[in-house]
Design a protein around this motif. Sequence first.
Motif, short mmCIF file in Angstrom:
data_model
loop_
_atom_site.label_atom_id
_atom_site.label_comp_id
_atom_site.label_asym_id
_atom_site.label_seq_id
_atom_site.Cartn_x
_atom_site.Cartn_y
_atom_site.Cartn_z
N GLU A 23 0.84 -1.19 0.00
CA GLU A 23 0.00 0.00 0.00
C GLU A 23 0.88 1.25 0.00
OE1 GLU A 23 -3.13 2.23 3.02
OE2 GLU A 23 -3.30 0.05 2.75
N VAL A 24 0.58 2.16 -0.88
CA VAL A 24 1.31 3.43 -0.97
C VAL A 24 0.31 4.57 -0.87
CG1 VAL A 24 2.79 4.90 -2.38
CG2 VAL A 24 3.15 2.42 -2.36
N VAL A 25 0.62 5.55 -0.05
CA VAL A 25 -0.17 6.77 0.04
C VAL A 25 0.49 7.84 -0.83
CG1 VAL A 25 -0.89 8.68 1.56
CG2 VAL A 25 -1.12 6.30 2.32
N VAL A 26 -0.27 8.46 -1.70
CA VAL A 26 0.22 9.56 -2.54
C VAL A 26 -0.42 10.85 -2.04
CG1 VAL A 26 0.39 10.53 -4.85
CG2 VAL A 26 0.52 8.06 -4.53
N VAL A 27 0.42 11.79 -1.64
CA VAL A 27 -0.07 13.08 -1.16
C VAL A 27 0.57 14.18 -2.00
CG1 VAL A 27 1.74 13.22 0.63
CG2 VAL A 27 -0.35 14.60 0.85
N GLY A 28 -0.22 15.20 -2.34
CA GLY A 28 0.38 16.29 -3.11
C GLY A 28 -0.62 17.02 -3.97
N ASP A 29 -0.14 17.50 -5.11
CA ASP A 29 -0.91 18.37 -6.00
C ASP A 29 -1.51 17.54 -7.12
OD1 ASP A 29 -0.18 20.86 -4.66
OD2 ASP A 29 1.83 20.53 -5.47
N PHE A 30 -2.82 17.41 -7.09
CA PHE A 30 -3.54 16.63 -8.09
C PHE A 30 -3.99 17.55 -9.22
CE2 PHE A 30 -3.43 13.93 -4.47
CZ PHE A 30 -3.40 12.65 -4.98
N VAL A 31 -3.64 17.16 -10.44
CA VAL A 31 -3.82 18.02 -11.62
C VAL A 31 -4.67 17.30 -12.66
CG1 VAL A 31 -2.63 19.28 -13.46
CG2 VAL A 31 -1.55 19.05 -11.19
N ALA A 32 -5.58 18.03 -13.29
CA ALA A 32 -6.36 17.48 -14.41
C ALA A 32 -5.60 17.76 -15.70
CB ALA A 32 -7.74 18.12 -14.45
N ASP A 33 -5.19 16.71 -16.38
CA ASP A 33 -4.52 16.84 -17.69
C ASP A 33 -5.57 16.63 -18.78
OD1 ASP A 33 -2.04 17.42 -16.75
OD2 ASP A 33 -1.13 15.49 -17.24
N GLU A 34 -5.93 17.72 -19.45
CA GLU A 34 -6.90 17.66 -20.53
C GLU A 34 -6.18 17.60 -21.88
OE1 GLU A 34 -11.01 19.87 -19.95
OE2 GLU A 34 -9.32 21.25 -19.78
N TYR A 35 -6.67 16.76 -22.77
CA TYR A 35 -6.15 16.68 -24.13
C TYR A 35 -7.30 16.94 -25.09
CZ TYR A 35 -1.92 14.66 -22.15
OH TYR A 35 -0.77 14.47 -21.43
N VAL A 36 -7.15 17.94 -25.93
CA VAL A 36 -8.16 18.29 -26.93
C VAL A 36 -7.54 18.05 -28.31
CG1 VAL A 36 -9.66 20.10 -27.86
CG2 VAL A 36 -9.17 20.01 -25.39
N TYR A 37 -8.22 17.23 -29.13
CA TYR A 37 -7.68 16.85 -30.43
C TYR A 37 -8.51 17.47 -31.55
CZ TYR A 37 -5.57 13.27 -27.45
OH TYR A 37 -4.90 12.62 -26.45
N GLY A 38 -7.82 17.88 -32.62
CA GLY A 38 -8.54 18.47 -33.73
C GLY A 38 -7.77 18.36 -35.03
N GLU A 39 -8.43 18.78 -36.11
CA GLU A 39 -7.82 18.76 -37.43
C GLU A 39 -7.63 20.20 -37.91
OE1 GLU A 39 -9.11 17.55 -41.95
OE2 GLU A 39 -9.62 16.15 -40.33
N THR A 40 -6.43 20.50 -38.37
CA THR A 40 -6.17 21.85 -38.89
C THR A 40 -6.88 22.02 -40.23
OG1 THR A 40 -4.10 21.02 -39.84
CG2 THR A 40 -3.97 22.13 -37.71
N GLU A 41 -7.52 23.19 -40.40
CA GLU A 41 -8.29 23.42 -41.61
C GLU A 41 -7.69 24.52 -42.50
OE1 GLU A 41 -12.37 24.10 -40.35
OE2 GLU A 41 -12.81 21.99 -40.73
N ARG A 42 -7.42 25.69 -41.90
CA ARG A 42 -6.94 26.82 -42.69
C ARG A 42 -6.43 27.89 -41.76
NH1 ARG A 42 -12.42 27.03 -42.19
NH2 ARG A 42 -13.35 29.03 -41.59
N ILE A 43 -5.92 28.97 -42.32
CA ILE A 43 -5.50 30.12 -41.54
C ILE A 43 -6.70 31.05 -41.33
CG2 ILE A 43 -3.94 32.11 -41.45
CD1 ILE A 43 -2.49 29.47 -41.23
N SER A 44 -6.85 31.53 -40.12
CA SER A 44 -7.96 32.43 -39.81
C SER A 44 -7.81 33.77 -40.52
CB SER A 44 -8.04 32.66 -38.30
OG SER A 44 -9.00 33.65 -37.99
N ARG A 45 -8.95 34.36 -40.92
CA ARG A 45 -8.94 35.71 -41.46
C ARG A 45 -8.80 36.76 -40.37
NH1 ARG A 45 -13.95 35.54 -45.85
NH2 ARG A 45 -13.07 33.92 -47.24
N GLU A 46 -9.10 36.37 -39.13
CA GLU A 46 -9.08 37.32 -38.01
C GLU A 46 -7.66 37.60 -37.51
OE1 GLU A 46 -11.45 35.38 -35.14
OE2 GLU A 46 -13.31 35.49 -36.32
#
Length: 336
Positions: A23-46
């Motif tokens: 048994e191991v106890v882990v104590v510390g800073d818990f972080v949410a690692d989000e991964y967002v995936y997408g496809e590149t389409e074009r260069i924005s006009r903005e």
Amino acid sequence: MRRPREPELPSLASLLPRFAESEVVVVGDFVADEYVYGETERISREAPVLIVRYESSELKAGGAGNAAANLAALGVKVRAVGVVGDDGLGNALLEELTGLGVDVAGIQRVPGRETEAKTRILAGGRSTRRQQMIRLDRAPRAPLPATAERRLVKDLERAGRRAGTVLASDYGSGALGAAAIEALRLLKRGGVPVCVDSRYSLRAFTGLTMVKPNEVELETASGVSLAQPGGLEKAARTLLKRVDCDVLLVTRGRNGMSVFRRGAPPVHVPAHGSQDAVDVTGAGDTVAATFSAGLAAGGDPVAAARLANVAGSLVVQKAGTATVSREELAAELLRP
């Protein structure tokens, strides 16, 4: 050229069946690692930026959560102690950890606090591998409330007394303050090994079992240049004395890792395998978790370091925040 295999590796496999009893106890800073995936389409006009069409997303446990996830993948019983925000990300992070088999009863939801998160946007063209474009970080702005800190310390004391090892994973978000560090020292004095992986505050964690810096962290914390002749050992001996720990585990990337102990010569463990790293994200968590599991299973610090070295070499072959299972580790240790 493939590196020669270390003759000690098959014997290390005998520790793995004991993970299920540990048994191991882990104590510390818990972080949410989000991964967002997408496809590149074009260069924005903005603006001169890429437009990315959203495809999918996923959330993984990062920081101390990644260390806990690695321990669970190794078959170790894991108790987590820490805090998250009382928000959607915090709930999702707890669900992710629970699904991995981590006991999250010691993680508090703190009202009004933002869950620390790292959101990575990965994109690419059609039929190409997604590459990271940008990372957006969110972190709590206020220190941990006193009531939450007191509860964290009590939860740590209670869980730690029953543990084979305690792993403190410090990412600088405030979960491990002075009171928590003192509780870690008391656990160590009571006979519980306490391992530390701290990104920014190594020198605050004095009087414990193991401290794990990489070479940059070692140089910063010791004030000794590694570029000088004998610099690695001079820096390690300086930090070993300064933090008054039993073991200093220095991770050295392609040079493997080195184990320094008081009154003993250093042990240099060469890098395992011959493949270049694919992604080093979270590799330090894997190393710290596997070392802690090795100690909890009854291994000595050198055996635990050798196990961690192999696990680290496997996890850097995976993209993103990843873990190494006990089965993967066993297969690599016993590979001809």
